[in-house]
Design a protein around this motif. Structure first.
Motif, PDB file in Angstrom:
ATOM      1  N   LEU A 268       0.830  -1.212   0.000  1.00 27.57           N
ATOM      2  CA  LEU A 268       0.000   0.000   0.000  1.00 27.57           C
ATOM      3  C   LEU A 268       0.859   1.255   0.000  1.00 27.57           C
ATOM      4  O   LEU A 268       0.358   2.365   0.177  1.00 27.57           O
ATOM      5  CB  LEU A 268      -0.905   0.025   1.237  1.00 27.57           C
ATOM      6  CG  LEU A 268      -1.903  -1.128   1.389  1.00 27.57           C
ATOM      7  CD1 LEU A 268      -2.669  -0.992   2.697  1.00 27.57           C
ATOM      8  CD2 LEU A 268      -2.867  -1.139   0.206  1.00 27.57           C
ATOM      9  N   TYR A 339     -11.434  -7.279   6.534  1.00 24.87           N
ATOM     10  CA  TYR A 339     -10.129  -7.806   6.110  1.00 24.87           C
ATOM     11  C   TYR A 339     -10.270  -9.020   5.194  1.00 24.87           C
ATOM     12  O   TYR A 339      -9.305  -9.439   4.553  1.00 24.87           O
ATOM     13  CB  TYR A 339      -9.277  -8.180   7.331  1.00 24.87           C
ATOM     14  CG  TYR A 339      -8.567  -6.981   7.934  1.00 24.87           C
ATOM     15  CD1 TYR A 339      -7.274  -6.651   7.546  1.00 24.87           C
ATOM     16  CD2 TYR A 339      -9.190  -6.172   8.875  1.00 24.87           C
ATOM     17  CE1 TYR A 339      -6.620  -5.562   8.087  1.00 24.87           C
ATOM     18  CE2 TYR A 339      -8.562  -5.075   9.430  1.00 24.87           C
ATOM     19  CZ  TYR A 339      -7.269  -4.774   9.027  1.00 24.87           C
ATOM     20  OH  TYR A 339      -6.624  -3.699   9.553  1.00 24.87           O
ATOM     21  N   ASN A 341     -11.938  -9.088   2.556  1.00 29.39           N
ATOM     22  CA  ASN A 341     -11.928  -8.605   1.172  1.00 29.39           C
ATOM     23  C   ASN A 341     -10.849  -7.527   1.010  1.00 29.39           C
ATOM     24  O   ASN A 341     -11.124  -6.332   1.096  1.00 29.39           O
ATOM     25  CB  ASN A 341     -13.298  -8.035   0.805  1.00 29.39           C
ATOM     26  CG  ASN A 341     -13.341  -7.573  -0.642  1.00 29.39           C
ATOM     27  OD1 ASN A 341     -12.318  -7.584  -1.331  1.00 29.39           O
ATOM     28  ND2 ASN A 341     -14.510  -7.160  -1.090  1.00 29.39           N
ATOM     29  N   PRO A 342      -9.619  -7.970   0.772  1.00 25.93           N
ATOM     30  CA  PRO A 342      -8.484  -7.033   0.729  1.00 25.93           C
ATOM     31  C   PRO A 342      -8.652  -5.949  -0.340  1.00 25.93           C
ATOM     32  O   PRO A 342      -8.146  -4.841  -0.181  1.00 25.93           O
ATOM     33  CB  PRO A 342      -7.294  -7.928   0.404  1.00 25.93           C
ATOM     34  CG  PRO A 342      -7.723  -9.316   0.727  1.00 25.93           C
ATOM     35  CD  PRO A 342      -9.204  -9.364   0.548  1.00 25.93           C
ATOM     36  N   ASP A 343      -9.373  -6.260  -1.420  1.00 19.85           N
ATOM     37  CA  ASP A 343      -9.510  -5.285  -2.513  1.00 19.85           C
ATOM     38  C   ASP A 343     -10.248  -4.030  -2.071  1.00 19.85           C
ATOM     39  O   ASP A 343     -10.004  -2.942  -2.590  1.00 19.85           O
ATOM     40  CB  ASP A 343     -10.251  -5.914  -3.701  1.00 19.85           C
ATOM     41  CG  ASP A 343      -9.451  -7.062  -4.310  1.00 19.85           C
ATOM     42  OD1 ASP A 343      -8.223  -7.082  -4.082  1.00 19.85           O
ATOM     43  OD2 ASP A 343     -10.053  -7.924  -4.970  1.00 19.85           O
ATOM     44  N   GLU A 344     -11.186  -4.197  -1.150  1.00 17.03           N
ATOM     45  CA  GLU A 344     -11.991  -3.048  -0.725  1.00 17.03           C
ATOM     46  C   GLU A 344     -11.556  -2.495   0.627  1.00 17.03           C
ATOM     47  O   GLU A 344     -12.123  -1.518   1.114  1.00 17.03           O
ATOM     48  CB  GLU A 344     -13.473  -3.447  -0.641  1.00 17.03           C
ATOM     49  CG  GLU A 344     -14.075  -3.887  -1.964  1.00 17.03           C
ATOM     50  CD  GLU A 344     -14.052  -2.777  -3.002  1.00 17.03           C
ATOM     51  OE1 GLU A 344     -14.163  -1.593  -2.611  1.00 17.03           O
ATOM     52  OE2 GLU A 344     -13.897  -3.087  -4.198  1.00 17.03           O
ATOM     53  N   SER A 347     -10.550   1.284   1.050  1.00 20.30           N
ATOM     54  CA  SER A 347     -11.628   2.267   0.907  1.00 20.30           C
ATOM     55  C   SER A 347     -12.616   2.177   2.073  1.00 20.30           C
ATOM     56  O   SER A 347     -13.267   3.152   2.420  1.00 20.30           O
ATOM     57  CB  SER A 347     -12.354   2.077  -0.423  1.00 20.30           C
ATOM     58  OG  SER A 347     -13.028   0.838  -0.430  1.00 20.30           O
ATOM     59  N   ARG A 348     -12.710   1.004   2.704  1.00 19.33           N
ATOM     60  CA  ARG A 348     -13.718   0.827   3.756  1.00 19.33           C
ATOM     61  C   ARG A 348     -13.202   1.092   5.164  1.00 19.33           C
ATOM     62  O   ARG A 348     -13.993   1.323   6.075  1.00 19.33           O
ATOM     63  CB  ARG A 348     -14.263  -0.603   3.704  1.00 19.33           C
ATOM     64  CG  ARG A 348     -15.098  -0.861   2.468  1.00 19.33           C
ATOM     65  CD  ARG A 348     -15.527  -2.310   2.408  1.00 19.33           C
ATOM     66  NE  ARG A 348     -16.385  -2.553   1.246  1.00 19.33           N
ATOM     67  CZ  ARG A 348     -16.684  -3.764   0.789  1.00 19.33           C
ATOM     68  NH1 ARG A 348     -16.195  -4.820   1.407  1.00 19.33           N
ATOM     69  NH2 ARG A 348     -17.461  -3.899  -0.248  1.00 19.33           N
ATOM     70  N   ARG A 353      -7.459   4.175   4.940  1.00 23.01           N
ATOM     71  CA  ARG A 353      -7.817   5.205   3.956  1.00 23.01           C
ATOM     72  C   ARG A 353      -7.026   6.483   4.232  1.00 23.01           C
ATOM     73  O   ARG A 353      -6.465   7.103   3.329  1.00 23.01           O
ATOM     74  CB  ARG A 353      -9.322   5.468   4.058  1.00 23.01           C
ATOM     75  CG  ARG A 353      -9.936   6.113   2.857  1.00 23.01           C
ATOM     76  CD  ARG A 353     -11.437   5.910   2.877  1.00 23.01           C
ATOM     77  NE  ARG A 353     -12.072   6.637   3.971  1.00 23.01           N
ATOM     78  CZ  ARG A 353     -13.078   6.150   4.710  1.00 23.01           C
ATOM     79  NH1 ARG A 353     -13.561   4.940   4.489  1.00 23.01           N
ATOM     80  NH2 ARG A 353     -13.591   6.879   5.677  1.00 23.01           N
TER      81      ARG A 353
END
Ligand SMILES: *Cc1c(COP(=O)(O)O)cnc(C)c1O
Length: 466
Positions: A268, A339, A341-344, A347-348, A353
């Motif tokens: 990241l 955690y 769903n690593p792709d989102e 943003s969540r 963020r």
């Protein structure tokens, strides 16, 4: 007493007259509170008259003063603030902001009965850890897990369970103090074990640990030196070697990870921080970490690792004293679900963020806000844009910094005094604004001002108190 004073005292309305005219306030705050406030104000007015001060004894003014007083004392003392300090996980400002999913989950269980300790399948008493244990195991690769009030409690409970009356060798370089009230040696003392210091402040070797181990040794412990780093001529023993040494001696290896990370931060663009999975894979029998640091959840302590050790920890009576409540448990479960769903995730999860906001976007925001803030502050102050470094905070990666942009406010007369005054006025806003004074400027680091809060931030400045 002169006539004028006596007349003024006689002119004051009685408590019952005041209350007659404040029925809606009585309904809102209760008869006793309004009566107390009215009596208090009348007393102050009488004292002012006795010392010849001029007082406003108009019934409507008296009512308004009482109303203002009641309004002020019924404001929540714990408020939300704008954290423009540049420290994302600020321990004094409540650490991680929760994700929407976590807030929703808290709302869901807060006002309703729930299956906190009830097994819906079997229709009988259940275990409050059950809702979250498999999730922690899935995310960390641990065999078992438990959760309690915070990471300090995790250290206390783990040592009290596994090392009561025994000794625990810890490297001198890891005997840290975190945030004033958590000192590793103190917690060890309270947990009923004795600390054996090994190595030196800057260098500790495997043989230092090996020499310290005897029949009284309960376990080996590594403590993440969260808020400082020793540089130069240093040596720490790799986790895998400590694990091997511990296992050769049939004792567990425990790692207090501090901030608790579950993902590859380097991917990241953030500084590397070991994950719980990695530390367990290096042979740690237990890892301990906070819920409200890098993890981005509520205040909690997570203990994950070997099933037999976790079982002993769960049976410790102190577990009951340190357990999580349903609201926190709901927030932690919802946070951990993110955690999966690593792709989102970024943003969540507000913590990630904010930590990953690009410098360019923060600078753009500064360009947008500077003229507005400047015109609202008036010509006593100048507003520039400064390049600054944000920090992750909460002892996570203390030396690493994140490039950011700040509104840099200076006083037209060049003094510090007007800046301190402004900082105080900003703190007195309904949603206080917290910045930092640095080198003759009041810096408002915009990293933690997300776009959706920008308008509210500016709007509020129009009511900046004097
Ligand atoms: C922050 C920290 C703690 C204390 O954790 P809390 O969740 O604040 O109780 C303990 N150990 C280390 C290494 C830490 O960084």
């Amino acid at each position: 007493m002169n006539k004028n004073r006596q007349q003024q005292l006689r002119d004051l309305p009685s408590v019952s007259v005041i209350l007659d005219h404040m029925q809606s306030e009585v309904e809102l705050w209760g008869h006793d509170a309004v009566t107390r406030a009215a009596r208090g104000h009348l007393e102050a007015l009488r004292a002012a008259i006795q010392s010849d001060e001029s007082v406003a004894s108009d019934l409507s003014i008296i009512q308004q003063t009482i109303r203002d007083g009641l309004t002020a004392t019924s404001q929540p003392a714990l408020k939300s603030v704008f954290n423009l300090t540049g420290i994302v996980l600020h321990s004094n400002l409540g650490r991680a902001n929760l994700a929407d999913a976590a807030i929703d989950a808290m709302n869901r269980v807060a006002g309703s009965a729930n299956n906190l300790e009830y097994d819906l399948e079997k229709g009988q008493r259940g275990d409050r850890d059950s809702h979250i244990e498999s999730l922690i195991c899935e995310l960390t690769g641990a065999e078992a897990a438990t959760v309690i009030n915070n990471n300090a409690a995790a250290v206390l409970l783990t040592l009290n369970t596994l090392a009561l009356g025994k000794t625990v060798p810890v490297s001198r370089g890891e005997l840290v103090e975190i945030g004033g009230s958590f000192r590793v040696p103190d917690i060890m003392g309270r947990s009923g074990c004795s600390l054996v210091e090994v190595g030196t402040t800057n260098r500790t070797h495997l043989k230092d640990y090996a020499n310290a181990i005897d029949a009284d040794t309960a376990l080996l412990m590594r403590v993440h030196t969260s808020n400082y780093r020793i540089e130069g001529f240093t040596n720490t023993v790799p986790e895998s070697e400590l694990a091997t040494l511990a296992h050769e001696n049939q004792i567990p290896f425990v790692v207090d990870m501090g901030c608790g990370n579950l993902i590859d931060l380097k991917a990241l663009g953030l500084p590397h921080e070991a994950t719980a999975q990695q530390t367990l894979a290096h042979g740690a029998d237990l890892v301990l970490f906070s819920g409200d640091k890098l993890l981005g959840g509520p205040q909690a302590g997570i203990i994950a690792g070997r099933v037999d050790l976790i079982a002993r920890i769960k049976q410790n009576p102190l577990k009951r004293a340190l357990r999580l409540d349903k609201v926190t448990l709901a927030a932690l479960e919802a946070t951990l679900q993110l955690y999966r769903n690593p792709d989102e995730l970024v943003s969540r999860l507000p913590t990630l963020r904010l930590l990953t906001r690009a410098e360019d976007s923060i600078r753009e925001q500064a360009n947008r806000l500077a003229p507005k803030v400047s015109s609202l502050l008036g010509n006593q102050y100048g507003v520039d844009i400064a390049s600054v470094s944000s920090q992750i905070g909460s002892g996570a990666l203390p030396v690493e910094v994140l490039a950011s942009a700040a509104l840099s406010i200076t006083a037209a007369n060049g003094g510090d005094e007007p800046l301190r005054a402004l900082a105080q006025r900003l703190r007195r806003l309904p949603k206080p604004v917290i910045g930092r004074l640095h080198n003759g400027a009041l810096l408002l680091d915009l990293r933690c001002l997300e776009a959706i809060h920008e308008d509210a931030f500016i709007e509020q400045l129009t009511e900046l108190p004097q």
